[in-house]
Design a protein around this motif. Structure first.
Motif, short mmCIF file in Angstrom:
data_model
loop_
_atom_site.label_atom_id
_atom_site.label_comp_id
_atom_site.label_asym_id
_atom_site.label_seq_id
_atom_site.Cartn_x
_atom_site.Cartn_y
_atom_site.Cartn_z
N ILE A 1 -9.42 10.18 0.24
CA ILE A 1 -9.31 9.41 -1.00
C ILE A 1 -7.93 8.80 -1.14
O ILE A 1 -7.78 7.66 -1.62
N ALA A 2 -6.89 9.51 -0.70
CA ALA A 2 -5.53 9.00 -0.78
C ALA A 2 -5.35 7.74 0.05
O ALA A 2 -4.54 6.87 -0.30
N LEU A 3 -6.09 7.61 1.13
CA LEU A 3 -5.96 6.44 2.00
C LEU A 3 -6.78 5.25 1.50
O LEU A 3 -6.51 4.11 1.87
N ILE A 4 -7.78 5.51 0.67
CA ILE A 4 -8.64 4.43 0.19
C ILE A 4 -7.99 3.65 -0.96
O ILE A 4 -7.89 2.42 -0.92
N SER A 5 -7.56 4.37 -2.00
CA SER A 5 -7.18 3.72 -3.26
C SER A 5 -6.09 2.66 -3.12
O SER A 5 -6.29 1.50 -3.53
N PRO A 6 -4.91 2.98 -2.56
CA PRO A 6 -3.87 1.94 -2.48
C PRO A 6 -4.26 0.77 -1.58
O PRO A 6 -3.93 -0.38 -1.88
N SER A 7 -4.98 1.06 -0.51
CA SER A 7 -5.31 0.01 0.46
C SER A 7 -6.27 -1.01 -0.13
O SER A 7 -6.10 -2.22 0.07
N ILE A 8 -7.28 -0.55 -0.84
CA ILE A 8 -8.28 -1.48 -1.36
C ILE A 8 -7.72 -2.35 -2.47
O ILE A 8 -8.06 -3.52 -2.61
N PHE A 9 -6.78 -1.80 -3.26
CA PHE A 9 -6.15 -2.59 -4.31
C PHE A 9 -5.33 -3.72 -3.71
O PHE A 9 -5.44 -4.88 -4.12
N THR A 10 -4.50 -3.40 -2.75
CA THR A 10 -3.61 -4.42 -2.18
C THR A 10 -4.38 -5.41 -1.31
O THR A 10 -4.06 -6.60 -1.29
N TYR A 11 -5.39 -4.94 -0.60
CA TYR A 11 -6.14 -5.83 0.29
C TYR A 11 -6.81 -6.95 -0.48
O TYR A 11 -6.77 -8.12 -0.08
N HIS B 1 -1.62 1.77 9.03
CA HIS B 1 -1.69 0.34 9.32
C HIS B 1 -1.21 0.00 10.72
O HIS B 1 -1.36 -1.13 11.16
N TYR B 2 -0.62 0.96 11.41
CA TYR B 2 -0.29 0.75 12.81
C TYR B 2 -1.52 0.92 13.70
O TYR B 2 -1.56 0.41 14.83
N TRP B 3 -2.51 1.63 13.22
CA TRP B 3 -3.70 1.93 14.01
C TRP B 3 -4.86 1.00 13.66
O TRP B 3 -5.61 0.59 14.54
N LEU B 4 -5.01 0.68 12.38
CA LEU B 4 -6.15 -0.11 11.92
C LEU B 4 -5.67 -1.22 11.00
O LEU B 4 -4.64 -1.08 10.33
N SER B 5 -6.43 -2.30 10.94
CA SER B 5 -6.18 -3.30 9.91
C SER B 5 -6.55 -2.71 8.56
O SER B 5 -7.27 -1.70 8.48
N THR B 6 -6.07 -3.31 7.50
CA THR B 6 -6.31 -2.76 6.16
C THR B 6 -7.80 -2.69 5.85
O THR B 6 -8.31 -1.70 5.34
N LYS B 7 -8.51 -3.76 6.18
CA LYS B 7 -9.96 -3.80 5.92
C LYS B 7 -10.68 -2.71 6.70
O LYS B 7 -11.51 -1.98 6.15
N ASN B 8 -10.38 -2.59 7.98
CA ASN B 8 -11.03 -1.57 8.81
C ASN B 8 -10.66 -0.15 8.35
O ASN B 8 -11.48 0.77 8.44
N ALA B 9 -9.43 0.01 7.87
CA ALA B 9 -9.02 1.31 7.37
C ALA B 9 -9.83 1.71 6.14
O ALA B 9 -10.25 2.87 6.00
N MET C 1 -17.45 -10.53 -4.94
CA MET C 1 -18.20 -9.57 -4.13
C MET C 1 -17.30 -8.44 -3.63
O MET C 1 -17.72 -7.28 -3.54
N ALA C 2 -16.03 -8.77 -3.31
CA ALA C 2 -15.08 -7.73 -2.88
C ALA C 2 -14.80 -6.76 -4.03
O ALA C 2 -14.68 -5.55 -3.82
N SER D 1 0.84 -1.20 0.00
CA SER D 1 0.00 0.00 0.00
C SER D 1 0.87 1.25 0.00
O SER D 1 0.56 2.24 -0.66
N HIS D 2 1.98 1.19 0.74
CA HIS D 2 2.90 2.33 0.78
C HIS D 2 3.49 2.60 -0.59
O HIS D 2 3.56 3.75 -1.05
N HIS D 3 3.89 1.52 -1.30
CA HIS D 3 4.48 1.70 -2.64
C HIS D 3 3.43 2.17 -3.64
O HIS D 3 3.72 3.03 -4.50
#
Length: 277
Positions: free
Chosen positions: A198-208, A155-163, A98-99, A15-17
């Motif tokens: 929006i910046a926090l959504i896009s990379p996380s959902i792709f990698t998750y 990702h230190y505060w929340l799991s990827t899904k919860n984030a 579904m995801a 997600s960082h990359h």
């Protein structure tokens, strides 16, 4: 538990990359609008066609650079790639499909903001071209800063899904606030929050979603996830253009509904490394 922690670590790293890639893309939103306004209003030239000509030159330069710098690792024909991707997509589990649908709904909500915020500001606040350019820069800068500072730490505060669910919910709330207070200049304070969320959504959902599959299927899934964004933007542009004459805030309200349903579906789905085949 160790396997889950390792997977979360991999998701956070990727997600960082992807966030860094998103930074590079967003820089275009920051630099492009002011550059276009300057070229179009340059008193020495004063040509509305000049920004488009300059953009064409940049695209051609990027095309040449990509052609010279990137090589296909394995040579396949287009038909072979298409058949292979279609076959892999047919083998996706129902939870993966579904995801993907959930991510499609979430990105419909994201694009409802990106596509219609210029129209909204123009109709609600009589925004000038300079104001629209400043709006794009504001959203872009907050997007870049969030990718650089917040995404690695989230990702230190929340799991990827919860984030993802949390950020999608925050974006839905922001769309409602924009719909309520959009006719006031105070609504411009919300713009940096949009860029950050929006910046926090896009990379996380792709990698998750993609890391729930084996390596052989990740390429096909990433293609589906990328393609659905283009399809979603096209559908929103066509559908919402018909609705905006009824009510200027209607696209944002419907985008909020998309986000809520997408976050709920994603909440109900449990993707684990056991999905690997």
């Amino acid at each position: 538990r160790l396997e889950v922690n390792i997977t979360e670590s991999i998701v956070a790293n990727l997600s960082h990359h992807l966030g860094q890639v998103n930074i590079a893309l967003t820089l275009g939103w920051i630099i492009g609008p002011p550059m276009g306004a300057f070229l179009a209003q340059n008193p020495l030239i004063h040509s509305l066609e000049l920004p488009f000509f300059f953009a064409a030159v940049l695209v051609l330069a990027a095309l040449i650079f990509c052609y010279q710098s990137f090589n296909e690792p394995i040579q396949h024909t287009i038909s072979e790639k298409t058949k292979e991707s279609a076959k892999k997509f047919q083998n996706f589990s129902s939870k993966i499909i579904m995801a993907v649908f959930a991510s499609f709904l979430i990105f419909l909500g994201v694009d409802s903001f990106y596509v219609f915020i210029p129209v909204f500001l123009t109709l609600s606040l009589n925004a000038s071209p300079t104001m629209l350019a400043c709006t794009s820069v504001t959203v872009g800068v907050s997007n870049v800063l969030s990718n650089y500072f917040l995404l690695p730490r989230m990702h230190y505060w929340l799991s990827t899904k919860n984030a993802i669910i949390f950020c999608a919910s925050c974006l839905a709330i922001l769309l409602i606030l924009l719909s309520v207070y959009g006719s006031s200049y105070y609504s411009l304070v919300l713009l940096p929050m949009f860029g950050a969320t929006i910046a926090l959504i896009s990379p996380s959902i792709f990698t998750y979603i993609s890391l729930s599959l084996s390596d052989k299927k990740q390429g096909a899934l990433m293609g589906v996830l990328s393609g659905q964004r283009t399809l979603g933007a096209a559908l929103i542009s066509l559908f919402f253009a018909l609705l905006i004459n009824l009510k200027v805030t209607l696209p944002f309200i419907i985008g909020c509904i998309f986000l809520i349903f997408g976050a709920f579906i994603l909440y109900r789905i449990k993707l684990t490394p056991n999905e690997r085949e």
